[in-house]
Structures are given as C-alpha cells and as structure tokens.
Design a protein around this motif. Sequence first.
Motif, mmCIF file in Angstrom:
data_model
loop_
_atom_site.group_PDB
_atom_site.id
_atom_site.type_symbol
_atom_site.label_atom_id
_atom_site.label_comp_id
_atom_site.label_asym_id
_atom_site.label_seq_id
_atom_site.Cartn_x
_atom_site.Cartn_y
_atom_site.Cartn_z
ATOM 1 N N ARG A 70 0.804 -1.221 0.000
ATOM 2 C CA ARG A 70 0.000 0.000 0.000
ATOM 3 C C ARG A 70 0.848 1.287 0.000
ATOM 4 N NH1 ARG A 70 -5.445 1.506 -0.272
ATOM 5 N NH2 ARG A 70 -5.310 3.753 -0.364
ATOM 6 N N PRO A 71 1.938 1.377 0.775
ATOM 7 C CA PRO A 71 2.754 2.602 0.704
ATOM 8 C C PRO A 71 3.297 2.850 -0.711
ATOM 9 C CG PRO A 71 3.337 1.343 2.648
ATOM 10 C CD PRO A 71 2.426 0.471 1.816
ATOM 11 N N TRP A 72 3.612 1.783 -1.421
ATOM 12 C CA TRP A 72 4.101 1.905 -2.796
ATOM 13 C C TRP A 72 3.012 2.440 -3.713
ATOM 14 C CZ3 TRP A 72 2.059 -0.640 -7.013
ATOM 15 C CH2 TRP A 72 2.765 -0.524 -8.198
ATOM 16 N N ALA A 73 1.777 2.043 -3.489
ATOM 17 C CA ALA A 73 0.675 2.404 -4.393
ATOM 18 C C ALA A 73 0.497 3.916 -4.483
ATOM 19 C CB ALA A 73 -0.620 1.735 -3.944
ATOM 20 N N ARG A 74 0.653 4.609 -3.387
ATOM 21 C CA ARG A 74 0.505 6.076 -3.416
ATOM 22 C C ARG A 74 1.576 6.702 -4.297
ATOM 23 N NH1 ARG A 74 1.037 5.899 2.185
ATOM 24 N NH2 ARG A 74 -0.576 4.458 2.786
ATOM 25 N N ARG A 75 2.795 6.256 -4.113
ATOM 26 C CA ARG A 75 3.901 6.799 -4.920
ATOM 27 C C ARG A 75 3.769 6.371 -6.384
ATOM 28 N NH1 ARG A 75 6.738 4.653 -0.145
ATOM 29 N NH2 ARG A 75 6.995 6.408 1.271
ATOM 30 N N ALA A 76 3.313 5.152 -6.601
ATOM 31 C CA ALA A 76 3.128 4.659 -7.965
ATOM 32 C C ALA A 76 2.055 5.463 -8.693
ATOM 33 C CB ALA A 76 2.753 3.176 -7.944
ATOM 34 N N ALA A 77 0.977 5.809 -7.991
ATOM 35 C CA ALA A 77 -0.088 6.605 -8.612
ATOM 36 C C ALA A 77 0.446 7.971 -9.038
ATOM 37 C CB ALA A 77 -1.268 6.756 -7.657
ATOM 38 N N ASP A 78 1.286 8.580 -8.217
ATOM 39 C CA ASP A 78 1.879 9.878 -8.578
ATOM 40 C C ASP A 78 2.759 9.743 -9.818
ATOM 41 O OD1 ASP A 78 0.609 11.015 -6.403
ATOM 42 O OD2 ASP A 78 2.406 10.972 -5.125
ATOM 43 N N ALA A 79 3.615 8.718 -9.833
ATOM 44 C CA ALA A 79 4.520 8.512 -10.969
ATOM 45 C C ALA A 79 3.740 8.163 -12.236
ATOM 46 C CB ALA A 79 5.528 7.402 -10.648
ATOM 47 N N ALA A 80 2.720 7.320 -12.098
ATOM 48 C CA ALA A 80 1.924 6.920 -13.263
ATOM 49 C C ALA A 80 1.107 8.094 -13.797
ATOM 50 C CB ALA A 80 1.004 5.760 -12.895
ATOM 51 N N THR A 81 0.608 8.933 -12.913
ATOM 52 C CA THR A 81 -0.145 10.112 -13.356
ATOM 53 C C THR A 81 0.746 11.013 -14.202
ATOM 54 O OG1 THR A 81 -1.600 10.026 -11.435
ATOM 55 C CG2 THR A 81 -1.442 12.134 -12.588
ATOM 56 N N ALA A 82 1.960 11.258 -13.733
ATOM 57 C CA ALA A 82 2.900 12.089 -14.493
ATOM 58 C C ALA A 82 3.220 11.450 -15.846
ATOM 59 C CB ALA A 82 4.186 12.298 -13.690
ATOM 60 N N ALA A 83 3.431 10.131 -15.859
ATOM 61 C CA ALA A 83 3.734 9.435 -17.113
ATOM 62 C C ALA A 83 2.542 9.495 -18.066
ATOM 63 C CB ALA A 83 4.122 7.982 -16.831
ATOM 64 N N CYS A 84 1.343 9.344 -17.541
ATOM 65 C CA CYS A 84 0.141 9.387 -18.388
ATOM 66 C C CYS A 84 -0.066 10.778 -18.982
ATOM 67 C CB CYS A 84 -1.089 8.967 -17.583
ATOM 68 S SG CYS A 84 -1.157 7.199 -17.260
ATOM 69 N N ARG A 85 0.256 11.782 -18.241
ATOM 70 C CA ARG A 85 0.109 13.145 -18.768
ATOM 71 C C ARG A 85 1.112 13.413 -19.880
ATOM 72 N NH1 ARG A 85 -1.437 15.523 -12.955
ATOM 73 N NH2 ARG A 85 -3.667 15.167 -13.175
ATOM 74 N N ARG A 86 2.276 12.761 -19.816
ATOM 75 C CA ARG A 86 3.287 12.908 -20.879
ATOM 76 C C ARG A 86 2.924 12.080 -22.111
ATOM 77 N NH1 ARG A 86 6.862 11.615 -16.839
ATOM 78 N NH2 ARG A 86 7.319 9.633 -17.833
ATOM 79 N N GLN A 87 2.491 10.839 -21.895
ATOM 80 C CA GLN A 87 2.353 9.887 -23.003
ATOM 81 C C GLN A 87 0.915 9.661 -23.454
ATOM 82 O OE1 GLN A 87 4.356 6.419 -21.555
ATOM 83 N NE2 GLN A 87 6.301 7.480 -21.340
ATOM 84 N N ARG A 88 -0.044 9.947 -22.628
ATOM 85 C CA ARG A 88 -1.478 9.814 -22.919
ATOM 86 C C ARG A 88 -1.856 8.430 -23.487
ATOM 87 N NH1 ARG A 88 -5.042 11.740 -19.991
ATOM 88 N NH2 ARG A 88 -6.986 11.585 -21.072
ATOM 89 N N PRO A 89 -1.723 7.370 -22.671
ATOM 90 C CA PRO A 89 -2.098 6.032 -23.156
ATOM 91 C C PRO A 89 -3.616 5.903 -23.291
ATOM 92 C CG PRO A 89 -1.587 5.956 -20.830
ATOM 93 C CD PRO A 89 -1.268 7.354 -21.296
ATOM 94 N N ASP A 90 -4.044 4.866 -24.000
ATOM 95 C CA ASP A 90 -5.475 4.618 -24.189
ATOM 96 C C ASP A 90 -6.104 3.939 -22.982
ATOM 97 O OD1 ASP A 90 -5.435 5.669 -26.793
ATOM 98 O OD2 ASP A 90 -4.747 3.741 -27.597
ATOM 99 N N VAL A 91 -5.312 3.141 -22.266
ATOM 100 C CA VAL A 91 -5.846 2.373 -21.142
ATOM 101 C C VAL A 91 -4.734 2.126 -20.127
ATOM 102 C CG1 VAL A 91 -5.385 0.089 -22.144
ATOM 103 C CG2 VAL A 91 -7.299 0.373 -20.556
ATOM 104 N N LEU A 92 -5.134 1.965 -18.862
ATOM 105 C CA LEU A 92 -4.223 1.558 -17.793
ATOM 106 C C LEU A 92 -4.490 0.085 -17.516
ATOM 107 C CD1 LEU A 92 -4.979 4.530 -15.393
ATOM 108 C CD2 LEU A 92 -2.943 4.260 -16.813
ATOM 109 N N TRP A 93 -3.434 -0.691 -17.418
ATOM 110 C CA TRP A 93 -3.586 -2.118 -17.143
ATOM 111 C C TRP A 93 -2.910 -2.385 -15.802
ATOM 112 C CZ3 TRP A 93 0.021 -6.335 -19.304
ATOM 113 C CH2 TRP A 93 -0.400 -7.583 -18.872
#
Length: 179
Positions: A94-117
């Motif tokens: 769970r502690p990782w999930a918060r940090r992962a969501a922040d990193a993934a949000t930044a990556a999604c804003r850069r790359q704009r994928p169609d779906v999250l898996w």
Amino acid sequence: VIAGDGPRERHDPELLVLVPPDVEIIRVRGEDLWQGIQRRRADRARQSDANVTANADQGRTPLSPTAEGSAFRARLRELVRRAESCWYHPDMQRPWARRAADAATAACRRQRPDVLWATGPPFSTFVAAREVSRRTGIPYVLDFRTSWTIVPSPFEAKRPWWAQRLDRRLLRSLFKHAS
C-alpha cells in the motif's frame, strides 16, 4: 510500466528481456518506516544465519535459542503479522501504491495512453490504477493473477472480519470504476 523495488515472493530478472526496449520502466520506492525497520531486521538475521553456518563449517558449535525464547519469538512474530494485516490495506504494498499513482499520473500526462492495465497481486496496484484513472480520465482494466477475498492468502487469512469486509468493499468499488 511502473515497478516497485521492494521484496517479492518471486523475482525473475530474466523476464525483463521480454519487455520491448521502447517501454519506459519507472521504478518507485515502496517501503514505509515500519517496512524499512523490518527489512533491516531481516537483513541482520540473514547475516547472523550466514555467520552461524560459517562457524558450523569451521567445527564450532553454534549457540541455539532456548525453547521458551523460540516460542516467545514465534508468538511475537504472529502478533506482528496480524497487526500488519490490519494496518496495510489491501496489502503490504500500500505505501508503494501512493507513490506509484503519482509517478503513473505524471507518465500518463506525458504519453497519454489509451488504457491503464493493472495486474495483481499485489492488489494495491488496483488502487493505484483507480487513482490514476480518476486523475487523468484514462480507463483502467484489472488483471487478477490470483483470487482476492474469494480464497484468502495467508496474509488475508490473518485479517479480522472487519478488515476482510473492507477488502470486499474495496473490490466492489474497483470493479465499479474499472473498464
């Protein structure tokens, strides 16, 4: 790909060769203070075990813990595991999930994928995917590699009824928002 750097049940570094070279891998640190303490404790225990083995190989008699001490340590270890199963919801990542969501949000804003898996366990990845989806509007898909709340894992089996109920409620919410 958002990856953790913490301990794993199974780890096969050879699988990384199967990841296409154009896929960005973002490593996210995942342990909190308690997990750091536990990791350092486990490292010391492994080192101590290595020293005992080395002494035995040299013909020295290793010291053995008393039966009472071992029983006490086993009960204490069980108590700690039960407390962890209540505190870490839905799992120890769970502690990782918060940090992962922040990193993934930044990556999604850069790359704009169609779906999250999101694949689990750990099921905290599902929580991270839902949060990234909420922030970005990108739909998410859940990939279950094992059952969750249906057939309890040893970690889940230690959880009290109220924590298991929280897990089932979380699972329903994740399904409700998933694509």
